[in-house]
Design an enzyme around this catalytic site. Structure first.
Site, mmCIF file in Angstrom:
data_model
loop_
_atom_site.group_PDB
_atom_site.id
_atom_site.type_symbol
_atom_site.label_atom_id
_atom_site.label_comp_id
_atom_site.label_asym_id
_atom_site.label_seq_id
_atom_site.Cartn_x
_atom_site.Cartn_y
_atom_site.Cartn_z
ATOM 1 N N GLU A 1 2.981 3.312 -6.136
ATOM 2 C CA GLU A 1 3.909 3.789 -7.158
ATOM 3 C C GLU A 1 4.493 2.595 -7.910
ATOM 4 O O GLU A 1 5.107 1.717 -7.306
ATOM 5 C CB GLU A 1 5.031 4.583 -6.489
ATOM 6 C CG GLU A 1 6.063 5.131 -7.441
ATOM 7 C CD GLU A 1 7.150 5.876 -6.705
ATOM 8 O OE1 GLU A 1 8.330 5.578 -6.937
ATOM 9 O OE2 GLU A 1 6.818 6.742 -5.887
ATOM 10 N N ILE B 1 9.211 -7.520 1.729
ATOM 11 C CA ILE B 1 9.167 -8.564 2.747
ATOM 12 C C ILE B 1 10.440 -9.375 2.517
ATOM 13 O O ILE B 1 10.695 -9.827 1.393
ATOM 14 C CB ILE B 1 7.911 -9.469 2.607
ATOM 15 C CG1 ILE B 1 6.624 -8.651 2.754
ATOM 16 C CG2 ILE B 1 7.961 -10.622 3.604
ATOM 17 C CD1 ILE B 1 6.401 -8.022 4.119
#
Length: 142
Positions: A103, A70
């Site tokens: 991940e 973001i």
């Protein structure tokens, strides 16, 4: 588009690496539509994006959230949660999915994903309870 998005990662993620074009990679974009004057088309302002990798094993699919960002101007405003929710809802609607994983998540991102999963689970349980109560109500009228 792939190269442009990937280039942003190097400014914000220390261990970022380029992803080659591959049908197993999917992009999720979160953007703001900026309306212009009456006759001009709107423009789009990137808020953030995520990549996921799809692995198919025995007709069941695992999706791994790999890169997630973001942009700084939009952080701490709920956009990360909205993007994670969108990813989870997208894959939950696909009946072939088996697992959604992340991940190398940071502790904060793990916490965010757990919060989203809990919220989605509560919503699902609530919807099932309402459906069951509705069915029970119909049965008692007979």
């Amino acid at each position: 588009m792939n190269r442009s998005l990937q280039a942003l990662l190097f400014f914000y993620i220390e261990s970022a690496s380029f992803i080659e074009q591959d049908p197993c990679w999917h992009y999720f974009l979160l953007y703001e539509v900026v309306k212009k004057f009456k006759n001009n088309p709107p423009s789009y302002r990137l808020i953030g994006f995520s990549t996921t990798f799809e692995e198919v094993e025995k007709k069941r699919t695992t999706h791994r959230i790999s890169q997630f960002i973001i942009l700084p101007a939009y952080q701490k405003q709920g956009f990360a949660k909205a993007l994670v929710e969108g990813i989870y809802k997208h894959y939950i609607d696909d009946k072939s999915w088996k697992e959604i994983s992340v991940e190398k998540p940071t502790k904060a991102f793990e916490k965010l994903c757990e919060s989203v999963k809990t919220s989605l689970l509560k919503d699902d349980c609530k919807a099932k309870r309402v459906a069951q109560e509705s069915q029970n109500h119909k049965n008692t009228k007979k």
